[in-house]
Design a protein around this motif. Structure first.
Motif, PDB file in Angstrom:
ATOM      1  N   MET A  43       0.843  -1.191   0.000  1.00 32.29           N
ATOM      2  CA  MET A  43       0.000   0.000   0.000  1.00 32.29           C
ATOM      3  C   MET A  43       0.881   1.244   0.000  1.00 32.29           C
ATOM      4  O   MET A  43       1.941   1.269   0.624  1.00 32.29           O
ATOM      5  CB  MET A  43      -0.903   0.002   1.237  1.00 32.29           C
ATOM      6  N   GLU A  44       0.437   2.271  -0.694  1.00 31.68           N
ATOM      7  CA  GLU A  44       1.146   3.540  -0.688  1.00 31.68           C
ATOM      8  C   GLU A  44       0.162   4.672  -0.434  1.00 31.68           C
ATOM      9  O   GLU A  44      -0.967   4.646  -0.903  1.00 31.68           O
ATOM     10  CB  GLU A  44       1.867   3.774  -2.013  1.00 31.68           C
ATOM     11  N   THR A  45       0.586   5.656   0.342  1.00 35.77           N
ATOM     12  CA  THR A  45      -0.264   6.807   0.643  1.00 35.77           C
ATOM     13  C   THR A  45      -0.213   7.779  -0.534  1.00 35.77           C
ATOM     14  O   THR A  45       0.862   8.227  -0.939  1.00 35.77           O
ATOM     15  CB  THR A  45       0.196   7.519   1.921  1.00 35.77           C
ATOM     16  N   VAL A  46      -1.393   8.108  -1.061  1.00 36.90           N
ATOM     17  CA  VAL A  46      -1.451   8.997  -2.219  1.00 36.90           C
ATOM     18  C   VAL A  46      -2.029  10.363  -1.867  1.00 36.90           C
ATOM     19  O   VAL A  46      -1.963  11.293  -2.673  1.00 36.90           O
ATOM     20  CB  VAL A  46      -2.276   8.358  -3.348  1.00 36.90           C
ATOM     21  N   PHE A  47      -2.614  10.471  -0.648  1.00 35.54           N
ATOM     22  CA  PHE A  47      -3.177  11.759  -0.246  1.00 35.54           C
ATOM     23  C   PHE A  47      -3.261  11.807   1.279  1.00 35.54           C
ATOM     24  O   PHE A  47      -3.601  10.821   1.919  1.00 35.54           O
ATOM     25  CB  PHE A  47      -4.569  11.965  -0.849  1.00 35.54           C
ATOM     26  N   HIS A  48      -2.971  12.987   1.819  1.00 35.67           N
ATOM     27  CA  HIS A  48      -3.048  13.201   3.268  1.00 35.67           C
ATOM     28  C   HIS A  48      -3.658  14.567   3.530  1.00 35.67           C
ATOM     29  O   HIS A  48      -3.351  15.546   2.843  1.00 35.67           O
ATOM     30  CB  HIS A  48      -1.656  13.122   3.892  1.00 35.67           C
ATOM     31  N   TYR A  49      -4.544  14.605   4.535  1.00 38.17           N
ATOM     32  CA  TYR A  49      -5.194  15.870   4.901  1.00 38.17           C
ATOM     33  C   TYR A  49      -5.099  16.075   6.409  1.00 38.17           C
ATOM     34  O   TYR A  49      -5.450  15.184   7.186  1.00 38.17           O
ATOM     35  CB  TYR A  49      -6.669  15.876   4.483  1.00 38.17           C
ATOM     36  N   GLN A  50      -4.643  17.248   6.790  1.00 36.23           N
ATOM     37  CA  GLN A  50      -4.669  17.705   8.176  1.00 36.23           C
ATOM     38  C   GLN A  50      -4.678  19.222   8.148  1.00 36.23           C
ATOM     39  O   GLN A  50      -3.657  19.861   7.900  1.00 36.23           O
ATOM     40  CB  GLN A  50      -3.480  17.189   8.988  1.00 36.23           C
ATOM     41  N   SER A  51      -5.854  19.781   8.334  1.00 35.03           N
ATOM     42  CA  SER A  51      -6.101  21.219   8.227  1.00 35.03           C
ATOM     43  C   SER A  51      -6.045  21.689   6.776  1.00 35.03           C
ATOM     44  O   SER A  51      -6.887  22.477   6.334  1.00 35.03           O
ATOM     45  CB  SER A  51      -5.115  22.025   9.070  1.00 35.03           C
ATOM     46  N   ILE A  52      -5.065  21.243   6.019  1.00 40.35           N
ATOM     47  CA  ILE A  52      -4.950  21.576   4.603  1.00 40.35           C
ATOM     48  C   ILE A  52      -4.618  20.302   3.820  1.00 40.35           C
ATOM     49  O   ILE A  52      -4.075  19.351   4.381  1.00 40.35           O
ATOM     50  CB  ILE A  52      -3.873  22.651   4.344  1.00 40.35           C
ATOM     51  N   PRO A  53      -4.929  20.282   2.521  1.00 45.83           N
ATOM     52  CA  PRO A  53      -4.631  19.092   1.719  1.00 45.83           C
ATOM     53  C   PRO A  53      -3.128  18.929   1.483  1.00 45.83           C
ATOM     54  O   PRO A  53      -2.403  19.908   1.318  1.00 45.83           O
ATOM     55  CB  PRO A  53      -5.368  19.362   0.398  1.00 45.83           C
ATOM     56  N   HIS A  54      -2.702  17.685   1.448  1.00 45.87           N
ATOM     57  CA  HIS A  54      -1.307  17.357   1.150  1.00 45.87           C
ATOM     58  C   HIS A  54      -1.275  16.231   0.117  1.00 45.87           C
ATOM     59  O   HIS A  54      -1.102  15.061   0.467  1.00 45.87           O
ATOM     60  CB  HIS A  54      -0.565  16.925   2.419  1.00 45.87           C
ATOM     61  N   PRO A  55      -1.447  16.556  -1.175  1.00 43.97           N
ATOM     62  CA  PRO A  55      -1.355  15.502  -2.198  1.00 43.97           C
ATOM     63  C   PRO A  55       0.055  14.936  -2.255  1.00 43.97           C
ATOM     64  O   PRO A  55       1.029  15.598  -1.883  1.00 43.97           O
ATOM     65  CB  PRO A  55      -1.720  16.237  -3.494  1.00 43.97           C
ATOM     66  N   THR A  56       0.141  13.715  -2.751  1.00 46.68           N
ATOM     67  CA  THR A  56       1.446  13.087  -2.855  1.00 46.68           C
ATOM     68  C   THR A  56       2.333  13.820  -3.859  1.00 46.68           C
ATOM     69  O   THR A  56       1.853  14.341  -4.870  1.00 46.68           O
ATOM     70  CB  THR A  56       1.306  11.610  -3.275  1.00 46.68           C
ATOM     71  N   THR A  57       3.596  13.877  -3.574  1.00 51.59           N
ATOM     72  CA  THR A  57       4.563  14.557  -4.448  1.00 51.59           C
ATOM     73  C   THR A  57       5.466  13.559  -5.164  1.00 51.59           C
ATOM     74  O   THR A  57       6.400  13.964  -5.858  1.00 51.59           O
ATOM     75  CB  THR A  57       5.425  15.533  -3.634  1.00 51.59           C
ATOM     76  N   VAL A  58       5.172  12.280  -4.978  1.00 47.61           N
ATOM     77  CA  VAL A  58       5.973  11.232  -5.624  1.00 47.61           C
ATOM     78  C   VAL A  58       5.026  10.156  -6.156  1.00 47.61           C
ATOM     79  O   VAL A  58       3.846  10.103  -5.804  1.00 47.61           O
ATOM     80  CB  VAL A  58       6.991  10.596  -4.644  1.00 47.61           C
ATOM     81  N   GLY A  59       5.561   9.302  -6.989  1.00 47.09           N
ATOM     82  CA  GLY A  59       4.784   8.165  -7.458  1.00 47.09           C
ATOM     83  C   GLY A  59       3.936   8.475  -8.669  1.00 47.09           C
ATOM     84  O   GLY A  59       3.958   9.566  -9.243  1.00 47.09           O
ATOM     85  N   THR A  60       3.117   7.497  -9.042  1.00 49.56           N
ATOM     86  CA  THR A  60       2.311   7.608 -10.260  1.00 49.56           C
ATOM     87  C   THR A  60       1.193   8.630 -10.160  1.00 49.56           C
ATOM     88  O   THR A  60       0.699   9.117 -11.172  1.00 49.56           O
ATOM     89  CB  THR A  60       1.718   6.226 -10.606  1.00 49.56           C
TER      90      THR A  60
END
Length: 237
Positions: A80-97
């Motif tokens: 599994m790989e994390t592709v998106f994270h949110y905590q107060s503001i969005p944090h899209p992934t900066t690596v990977g497909t």
């Protein structure tokens, strides 16, 4: 042989542990009060944006400590790989497909943690998991969304019901069209006949010179008179 004192001690210990066990069970139930819902299967077309919906309900007020994580596992399997994270503001992934291809469409105040994938590819087929933590609510169910990306040309398949509908309604539609065309032609013919049989009004008739039967009789009378005159001149004395 077991002593009576030991039995009494075991009973007292059980009585002491029962309330604590009930409290622990109650705490686990409260911790599982965070519920997450997501679509089980989502279809997408290559190059067209696709929405991955995720909604949640928490018994605790929404705070800045709320966390949202989207993870992805390829269809072929793997980690599994994390592709998106949110905590107060969005944090899209900066690596990977999925780099620069995921956007935040959610609203945590309304219990929405949805994301969108831009320009999906065939290689994006796989399983997505939406995870939400809103301390002290951190335990929840784990819904999975299977993404199926296909070419638009290959995605069109007629079901038996759709095919039956086409076979039934298409001939009816053709018959109606033919009837309308025939009625239109008939109407045009009647219209042309009406133009050919056009009758003038009484005013228009009165303005034209009359060629009545009276004029014909006068002409005949004049001719008869001329004949009579010619006959008298020819008589001998």
């Amino acid at each position: 042989m077991r002593r009576p004192g030991a039995a009494r001690a075991g009973g007292r210990l059980l009585l002491l542990l029962l309330p604590r066990g009930a409290l622990l069970l109650l705490g686990v139930c409260n911790a599982l009060s965070l519920e997450i819902k997501a679509s089980a299967k989502v279809r997408a077309f290559v190059g067209e944006q696709v929405l991955l919906k995720c909604s949640f309900k928490s018994s605790s007020p929404i705070t800045e400590s709320l966390l949202v994580d989207w993870t992805y596992r390829p269809l072929a399997g793997g980690q599994m790989e994390t592709v998106f994270h949110y905590q107060s503001i969005p944090h899209p992934t900066t690596v990977g497909t999925f780099k620069d291809r995921i956007s935040w469409l959610g609203n945590v105040a309304n219990g929405d943690a949805s994301i969108a994938i831009q320009s999906p590819r065939l290689s994006d087929n796989g399983t997505f998991i939406c995870s939400v933590k809103n301390p002290p609510d951190v335990y929840h169910n784990i819904p999975q969304t299977v993404l199926v990306v296909t070419e638009r040309g290959l995605a069109f398949q007629l079901s038996s019901a759709a095919l039956l509908s086409i076979l039934v309604f298409l001939p009816s539609a053709l018959v109606v069209i033919l009837l309308l065309v025939r009625m239109r032609r008939k109407f045009q013919v009647l219209k042309e006949k009406g133009k050919c049989g056009y009758k003038k009004s009484s005013i228009e008739v009165s303005d034209e010179p009359e060629h009545s039967d009276t004029a014909g009789c006068g002409g005949k009378l004049k001719q008869c008179c001329l004949n009579c005159v010619d006959t008298d001149e020819e008589d001998p004395y």
